[in-house]
Design a protein around this motif. Sequence first.
Motif, PDB file in Angstrom:
ATOM      1  N   LEU A 161       0.854  -1.182   0.000  1.00  0.00           N
ATOM      2  CA  LEU A 161       0.000   0.000   0.000  1.00  0.00           C
ATOM      3  C   LEU A 161       0.893   1.236   0.000  1.00  0.00           C
ATOM      4  O   LEU A 161       1.747   1.386   0.878  1.00  0.00           O
ATOM      5  CB  LEU A 161      -0.895   0.016   1.234  1.00  0.00           C
ATOM      6  N   THR A 162       0.724   2.099  -0.980  1.00  0.00           N
ATOM      7  CA  THR A 162       1.485   3.352  -1.067  1.00  0.00           C
ATOM      8  C   THR A 162       0.566   4.520  -0.744  1.00  0.00           C
ATOM      9  O   THR A 162      -0.492   4.679  -1.357  1.00  0.00           O
ATOM     10  CB  THR A 162       2.098   3.532  -2.460  1.00  0.00           C
ATOM     11  N   ILE A 163       0.982   5.334   0.227  1.00  0.00           N
ATOM     12  CA  ILE A 163       0.201   6.484   0.682  1.00  0.00           C
ATOM     13  C   ILE A 163       0.955   7.748   0.286  1.00  0.00           C
ATOM     14  O   ILE A 163       2.090   7.959   0.715  1.00  0.00           O
ATOM     15  CB  ILE A 163      -0.009   6.439   2.206  1.00  0.00           C
ATOM     16  N   LYS A 164       0.323   8.597  -0.532  1.00  0.00           N
ATOM     17  CA  LYS A 164       0.980   9.812  -1.014  1.00  0.00           C
ATOM     18  C   LYS A 164       0.188  11.052  -0.608  1.00  0.00           C
ATOM     19  O   LYS A 164      -1.038  11.080  -0.731  1.00  0.00           O
ATOM     20  CB  LYS A 164       1.128   9.793  -2.535  1.00  0.00           C
ATOM     21  N   GLY A 165       0.907  12.056  -0.134  1.00  0.00           N
ATOM     22  CA  GLY A 165       0.304  13.337   0.172  1.00  0.00           C
ATOM     23  C   GLY A 165       0.480  14.294  -0.989  1.00  0.00           C
ATOM     24  O   GLY A 165       1.494  14.245  -1.706  1.00  0.00           O
ATOM     25  N   TYR A 166      -0.513  15.174  -1.191  1.00  0.00           N
ATOM     26  CA  TYR A 166      -0.441  16.176  -2.251  1.00  0.00           C
ATOM     27  C   TYR A 166      -0.915  17.520  -1.723  1.00  0.00           C
ATOM     28  O   TYR A 166      -1.833  17.603  -0.906  1.00  0.00           O
ATOM     29  CB  TYR A 166      -1.334  15.794  -3.431  1.00  0.00           C
ATOM     30  N   LYS A 167      -0.267  18.566  -2.212  1.00  0.00           N
ATOM     31  CA  LYS A 167      -0.730  19.924  -1.956  1.00  0.00           C
ATOM     32  C   LYS A 167      -0.576  20.715  -3.243  1.00  0.00           C
ATOM     33  O   LYS A 167       0.523  20.759  -3.819  1.00  0.00           O
ATOM     34  CB  LYS A 167       0.061  20.589  -0.827  1.00  0.00           C
ATOM     35  N   ASP A 168      -1.667  21.307  -3.703  1.00  0.00           N
ATOM     36  CA  ASP A 168      -1.673  22.037  -4.978  1.00  0.00           C
ATOM     37  C   ASP A 168      -1.141  21.161  -6.105  1.00  0.00           C
ATOM     38  O   ASP A 168      -0.343  21.596  -6.945  1.00  0.00           O
ATOM     39  CB  ASP A 168      -0.858  23.322  -4.862  1.00  0.00           C
ATOM     40  N   GLU A 169      -1.554  19.891  -6.086  1.00  0.00           N
ATOM     41  CA  GLU A 169      -1.207  18.911  -7.121  1.00  0.00           C
ATOM     42  C   GLU A 169       0.256  18.482  -7.104  1.00  0.00           C
ATOM     43  O   GLU A 169       0.704  17.745  -7.986  1.00  0.00           O
ATOM     44  CB  GLU A 169      -1.573  19.420  -8.525  1.00  0.00           C
ATOM     45  N   LEU A 170       1.024  18.937  -6.122  1.00  0.00           N
ATOM     46  CA  LEU A 170       2.423  18.524  -5.989  1.00  0.00           C
ATOM     47  C   LEU A 170       2.560  17.509  -4.862  1.00  0.00           C
ATOM     48  O   LEU A 170       2.014  17.699  -3.773  1.00  0.00           O
ATOM     49  CB  LEU A 170       3.315  19.743  -5.706  1.00  0.00           C
ATOM     50  N   GLU A 171       3.281  16.432  -5.126  1.00  0.00           N
ATOM     51  CA  GLU A 171       3.463  15.394  -4.116  1.00  0.00           C
ATOM     52  C   GLU A 171       4.342  15.899  -2.972  1.00  0.00           C
ATOM     53  O   GLU A 171       5.409  16.470  -3.201  1.00  0.00           O
ATOM     54  CB  GLU A 171       4.102  14.152  -4.746  1.00  0.00           C
ATOM     55  N   THR A 172       3.888  15.700  -1.737  1.00  0.00           N
ATOM     56  CA  THR A 172       4.653  16.132  -0.563  1.00  0.00           C
ATOM     57  C   THR A 172       5.572  15.027  -0.048  1.00  0.00           C
ATOM     58  O   THR A 172       6.694  15.298   0.372  1.00  0.00           O
ATOM     59  CB  THR A 172       3.709  16.563   0.564  1.00  0.00           C
ATOM     60  N   ALA A 173       5.095  13.799  -0.059  1.00  0.00           N
ATOM     61  CA  ALA A 173       5.890  12.663   0.428  1.00  0.00           C
ATOM     62  C   ALA A 173       5.123  11.382   0.126  1.00  0.00           C
ATOM     63  O   ALA A 173       3.945  11.417  -0.240  1.00  0.00           O
ATOM     64  CB  ALA A 173       6.169  12.791   1.923  1.00  0.00           C
ATOM     65  N   SER A 174       5.807  10.259   0.292  1.00  0.00           N
ATOM     66  CA  SER A 174       5.204   8.958   0.012  1.00  0.00           C
ATOM     67  C   SER A 174       5.604   7.962   1.101  1.00  0.00           C
ATOM     68  O   SER A 174       6.753   7.958   1.552  1.00  0.00           O
ATOM     69  CB  SER A 174       5.654   8.455  -1.362  1.00  0.00           C
TER      70      SER A 174
END
Length: 271
Positions: A161-174
């Motif tokens: 399972l890969t969990i990715k954060g996004y802000k303004d369509e830019l990935e913050t971390a995975s």
Amino acid sequence: MKKIYILTAASFLAFAANAQTVSTADFENLTYAEGLDYETGENLEGKFKSGEFYFINNSSMMDYGGYSYFNMDGFCYSKRTEKTYSADSYSTDQFNNQIGAGAEDSEGFAVSFSMGASTITADYTFKPQSCFITNNAYVLSSIMNGDAYARRFNYDDKFVLTIKGYKDELETASIDVELASKGSIIFQWVPVDLSALGEVDKVDFSLSSTDTGDYGMNTPAYFCLDNFTAELTDTPTSITKAATRSSENKQLYDLLGRKVNAPVPGTLYIK
């Protein structure tokens, strides 16, 4: 001196977010159709809410070869207590986990099925703190025994399972969570630290497997989630920004319909 307080919808949302800075989606507040202990998405309008978070559901009716069928996609939810999976009971057992309850002996939990990504968002940006993850009963049955589409896992196989954060369509971390790897399979609710994602406006959850074919992953694309906890900020996401713009565009008028540039204390106005 009299004061005038004009509370717009956006102002109220901002107040509510600041009043409770940490929120947990525990899936205990959700409703079910009569006689059911799971929700497929047929009764949802693209999303459901738990805590201050929206869980996106993209389920829809599909047509193929002259047949209509319901295609489940995204987050759904369940309170089923059955712990096993049978292909003969697929329509219900796909909403089971092997524990028969939510995390920390709770009742409700979320079930995700998606060949893409399942998404969590909110009215305000948020800083994910933690959640609980476990395997779906269908996945466990497939990994341990194989099924009509997938083979039984061997020692070198992985289900991640890969969990990715996004802000303004830019990935913050995975963040990767190995649900099955090197002969080991998760059989309980496990806590996951999400703080590395930072401040986000959405979080995506996607699955990958070493058992793949010409049409993608063979392993059933399910996992279960509970107690998603995050700190809310006072920065609105696109949902709230739209409401703010709408409020800002409204003009102030007196009771005779005349536009007013600045309110006078003690006078009634219409927005």
